[in-house]
Design an enzyme around this catalytic site. Structure first.
Site, mmCIF file in Angstrom:
data_model
loop_
_atom_site.group_PDB
_atom_site.id
_atom_site.type_symbol
_atom_site.label_atom_id
_atom_site.label_comp_id
_atom_site.label_asym_id
_atom_site.label_seq_id
_atom_site.Cartn_x
_atom_site.Cartn_y
_atom_site.Cartn_z
ATOM 1 C CG HIS A 95 -2.129 -0.834 1.087
ATOM 2 N ND1 HIS A 95 -3.322 -0.559 1.725
ATOM 3 C CD2 HIS A 95 -2.350 -1.945 0.345
ATOM 4 C CE1 HIS A 95 -4.220 -1.463 1.380
ATOM 5 N NE2 HIS A 95 -3.659 -2.333 0.562
ATOM 6 C CE1 TYR A 113 -5.088 3.915 8.793
ATOM 7 C CE2 TYR A 113 -5.690 3.631 11.098
ATOM 8 C CZ TYR A 113 -4.917 3.283 10.009
ATOM 9 O OH TYR A 113 -3.954 2.308 10.150
ATOM 10 N N PRO A 145 -4.108 0.023 18.683
ATOM 11 C CG PRO A 145 -5.971 -1.239 18.068
ATOM 12 C CD PRO A 145 -5.320 -0.605 19.250
ATOM 13 C CE LYS A 165 4.321 2.989 13.284
ATOM 14 N NZ LYS A 165 3.987 2.385 11.992
ATOM 15 C CE1 TYR A 176 -1.037 3.738 9.532
ATOM 16 C CE2 TYR A 176 -0.028 2.932 7.502
ATOM 17 C CZ TYR A 176 -1.019 2.861 8.462
ATOM 18 O OH TYR A 176 -2.011 1.896 8.354
HETATM 19 P P1 RFL Z 1 1.583 -12.205 21.140
HETATM 20 O O1 RFL Z 1 1.127 -12.212 19.717
HETATM 21 O O2 RFL Z 1 0.568 -11.840 22.177
HETATM 22 O O3 RFL Z 1 2.207 -13.617 21.445
HETATM 23 C C1 RFL Z 1 2.537 -14.022 22.751
HETATM 24 C C2 RFL Z 1 2.426 -15.526 22.832
HETATM 25 O O4 RFL Z 1 2.804 -15.949 24.149
HETATM 26 C C3 RFL Z 1 1.889 -16.930 24.600
HETATM 27 N N1 RFL Z 1 1.877 -16.974 26.075
HETATM 28 C C4 RFL Z 1 2.548 -17.897 26.786
HETATM 29 N N2 RFL Z 1 3.333 -18.922 26.421
HETATM 30 C C5 RFL Z 1 3.875 -19.684 27.411
HETATM 31 N N3 RFL Z 1 3.636 -19.462 28.742
HETATM 32 C C6 RFL Z 1 2.869 -18.440 29.143
HETATM 33 N N4 RFL Z 1 2.644 -18.216 30.440
HETATM 34 C C7 RFL Z 1 2.287 -17.593 28.155
HETATM 35 N N5 RFL Z 1 1.474 -16.515 28.186
HETATM 36 C C8 RFL Z 1 1.248 -16.149 26.935
HETATM 37 C C9 RFL Z 1 0.554 -16.488 24.000
HETATM 38 O O5 RFL Z 1 -0.391 -17.570 23.914
HETATM 39 C C10 RFL Z 1 1.003 -15.999 22.622
HETATM 40 O O6 RFL Z 1 0.978 -17.022 21.650
HETATM 41 O O7 RFL Z 1 2.811 -11.193 21.338
HETATM 42 P P2 RFL Z 1 4.012 -10.803 20.335
HETATM 43 O O8 RFL Z 1 4.628 -12.005 19.709
HETATM 44 O O9 RFL Z 1 4.833 -9.841 21.088
HETATM 45 O O10 RFL Z 1 3.280 -10.026 19.121
HETATM 46 C C11 RFL Z 1 2.638 -8.806 19.324
HETATM 47 C C12 RFL Z 1 1.461 -8.637 18.364
HETATM 48 O O11 RFL Z 1 0.646 -9.785 18.432
HETATM 49 C C13 RFL Z 1 0.622 -7.390 18.675
HETATM 50 O O12 RFL Z 1 1.456 -6.298 19.010
HETATM 51 C C14 RFL Z 1 -0.254 -6.961 17.466
HETATM 52 O O13 RFL Z 1 -1.232 -7.922 17.193
HETATM 53 C C15 RFL Z 1 -0.924 -5.612 17.725
HETATM 54 N N6 RFL Z 1 -1.813 -5.203 16.640
HETATM 55 C C16 RFL Z 1 -1.310 -4.640 15.483
HETATM 56 N N7 RFL Z 1 0.019 -4.515 15.308
HETATM 57 C C17 RFL Z 1 0.522 -4.018 14.137
HETATM 58 O O14 RFL Z 1 1.740 -3.893 14.011
HETATM 59 N N8 RFL Z 1 -0.288 -3.661 13.077
HETATM 60 C C18 RFL Z 1 -1.635 -3.764 13.163
HETATM 61 O O15 RFL Z 1 -2.309 -3.497 12.177
HETATM 62 C C19 RFL Z 1 -2.206 -4.230 14.408
HETATM 63 N N9 RFL Z 1 -3.512 -4.370 14.553
HETATM 64 C C20 RFL Z 1 -3.198 -5.349 16.778
HETATM 65 C C21 RFL Z 1 -4.030 -4.906 15.701
HETATM 66 C C22 RFL Z 1 -3.769 -5.919 17.908
HETATM 67 C C23 RFL Z 1 -5.132 -6.032 18.004
HETATM 68 N N10 RFL Z 1 -5.652 -6.625 19.172
HETATM 69 C C24 RFL Z 1 -6.532 -7.730 19.162
HETATM 70 C C25 RFL Z 1 -5.109 -6.249 20.453
HETATM 71 C C26 RFL Z 1 -5.406 -5.019 15.784
HETATM 72 C C27 RFL Z 1 -5.959 -5.549 16.943
HETATM 73 C C28 RFL Z 1 -7.470 -5.591 17.003
HETATM 74 C C1 PHB Z 2 -5.990 -4.353 10.494
HETATM 75 O O1 PHB Z 2 -6.055 -4.568 9.265
HETATM 76 O O2 PHB Z 2 -6.322 -5.215 11.309
HETATM 77 C C2 PHB Z 2 -5.510 -3.049 10.984
HETATM 78 C C3 PHB Z 2 -5.048 -2.115 10.077
HETATM 79 C C4 PHB Z 2 -4.596 -0.872 10.531
HETATM 80 C C5 PHB Z 2 -4.622 -0.596 11.890
HETATM 81 C C6 PHB Z 2 -5.056 -1.549 12.791
HETATM 82 C C7 PHB Z 2 -5.510 -2.780 12.341
HETATM 83 O O3 PHB Z 2 -4.203 0.615 12.319
#
Ligand code: RFL
Ligand code: PHB
Length: 414
Positions: A96, A225, A317, A321, A409
């Site tokens: 994108h 957005y 989110p 980041k 971004y």
């Molecule tokens: P994770 O993905 O939470 O993985 C951690 C893992 O550790 C396990 N765990 C354990 N394992 C062993 N023993 C224990 N006691 C444990 N406790 C937990 C868990 O089961 C899991 O598998 O962390 P990690 O690897 O640091 O990754 C981080 C990302 O997942 C997170 O920052 C992103 O998803 C945030 N996020 C977004 N980030 C972006 O860069 N771009 C995006 O567009 C974006 N959109 C989002 C998001 C997060 C969202 N939510 C649901 C909070 C959109 C949403 C809606």
């Molecule tokens: C997504 O596609 O899940 C998404 C995209 C942009 C954001 C957060 C989540 O800022």
């Protein structure tokens, strides 16, 4: 204490041995958590010939069922390539070059590519990233233990750390050189550090995001957005046939309160008329509510335990980041560990926390700012709405302001 001061040499990797009721094994780096941070670190270490074991609380299917991030910075995409897991992302991901900001009935494009000196982002789901890393790990013989319960790091403030866990009623102990706490915000790693050694900075926002996935073409080929007096909305996607949409909602709303019809009515009301009119709707196959939080724990290193990703910090989110910060942490940590094993130098791991936090705080600021600029806050009133619209007008009419937005971004340099 630095690793050099501890005078430790990397352990030799051995076969598991049984003593009484515990299975013992040894590795170089024990990684807690098989999210993107843990799997990416594990793969880079494996590729560099550094032995590691990944311990994950959940099943692999459960980890793959979590729908989360969708936007990868170039740095993160490059690390997937470096890990040898980038082929599908390059073939199926959507590069994108811009996104739209919608407010006050209109919408305005931010030319990410033009304003950032030629950078772009890649739209590719976190689920796919995790899947590709899991597959690569399996193909390269990396050991992952899923459904490992009671995972606990021990003695990481001394020269001989180890991690214990239970699986199918058997106790296990892994002796290691280092522990990488990649276990997310609710994991055990950060909680294992004494309160006196860690400082937490936190802001909890008074709303959540209700997100849906639906097998329908996205309303626009770029993300939108939207700031609206009824609340924030975001139109994103996973492919040209699968849409990912969000609306800001009260924290106490439940998914059951939101029928698909209610969701489509609400998101249409928050978008400019021309966008709402061309929006295709359909049944959702995933719907969830996520709270929004800013959080940073300092430092990110405690002796031989390193925190990486959501284990150390959370961003709302809005700026996309979270996953990308997990990747930059892994960049610094992997470089430090590789240097340690290749050259016997602990300079990189000694500087890990400082380097990672410097980038983390900039992304925290950006995510906080985007959240404040785009969401409806309970106490903001009509004046606050006008100020947000003035800020957005300034953003889209000033090249300097748009450039700052674009630069953040697409991702600040590592
Ligand atoms: P994770 O993905 O939470 O993985 C951690 C893992 O550790 C396990 N765990 C354990 N394992 C062993 N023993 C224990 N006691 C444990 N406790 C937990 C868990 O089961 C899991 O598998 O962390 P990690 O690897 O640091 O990754 C981080 C990302 O997942 C997170 O920052 C992103 O998803 C945030 N996020 C977004 N980030 C972006 O860069 N771009 C995006 O567009 C974006 N959109 C989002 C998001 C997060 C969202 N939510 C649901 C909070 C959109 C949403 C809606
Ligand atoms: C997504 O596609 O899940 C998404 C995209 C942009 C954001 C957060 C989540 O800022």
């Amino acid at each position: 204490m630095s690793i050099a001061a501890a005078g430790l040499r990397p352990h030799v990797v051995g076969q598991g041995t049984h003593r009484e009721d515990t299975v013992f094994m040894r590795t170089q780096v024990a990684i807690i958590g098989a999210g993107p941070a843990g799997l990416l670190l594990g793969q880079l270490l494996t590729n560099a010939g550094i032995d590691n074991v990944v311990l994950e609380l959940r099943s692999a299917d459960y980890v793959l069922s979590r729908v989360r991030a969708g936007v990868l910075e170039e740095g993160m995409a490059g690390m997937l390539d470096e890990a040898g897991a980038g082929r599908r992302m390059r073939a199926e991901g959507l590069p994108h070059d811009g996104f739209d900001l919608a407010f006050d009935g209109g919408h305005h494009r931010i030319d990410l590519h033009g304003l950032s000196g030629g950078k772009r982002v890649m739209v590719y789901g976190q689920t796919e990233v995790t899947h590709d890393l899991m597959e690569k790990r399996r193909d390269t013989g990396g050991l992952s233990v899923y459904e490992a319960v009671n995972v606990q790091p021990h003695d990481f403030d001394g020269p001989n750390p180890y991690v214990t866990y239970d699986k199918h009623g058997t106790s296990h102990r892994i002796d290691c050189d280092f522990v990488a706490g990649c276990d997310g915000f609710h994991g055990v790693s950060r909680r294992s550090v004494p309160d006196s050694a860690i400082t937490a900075y936190e802001r909890v926002y008074p709303f959540g995001w209700l997100g849906i996935l639906a097998e329908i073409p996205p309303v626009s080929h770029e993300l939108i957005y939207a700031n609206h007096p009824r609340g924030f909305a975001l139109c994103s996607m996973r492919s040209m046939t699968r849409s990912r949409y969000y609306v800001q909602c009260p924290l106490d709303d439940r998914v059951e309160d939101w029928s698909d019809d209610r969701f489509w009515d609400e998101i249409r009301r928050r978008l400019p008329a021309d966008v709402a009119e061309r929006m295709v709707t359909g049944p959702s196959f995933e719907k969830s509510i996520a709270p929004l939080r800013s959080f940073v724990a300092e430092p990110m290193r405690f002796g031989r335990l390193f925190l990486a990703g959501d284990a150390a910090h959370i961003v709302p989110p809005t700026g996309a980041k979270g996953l990308n910060l997990a990747a930059s942490d892994v960049r610094y940590l992997f470089d430090g560990l590789r240097e340690y094993y290749a050259d016997g130098s602990s300079a990189g791991i000694d500087d890990y926390s400082r380097r990672a936090l410097a980038r983390v705080w900039k992304a925290e600021r950006f995510s906080w700012w985007m959240t404040n600029t785009l969401h409806r806050f309970p106490d903001q009133g009509a004046f606050g709405q006008k100020i947000q619209e003035a800020e957005l007008n300034y953003l889209v009419s000033s090249r300097a302001a748009s450039t700052s937005l674009a630069e953040n971004y697409v991702g600040l340099p590592y």
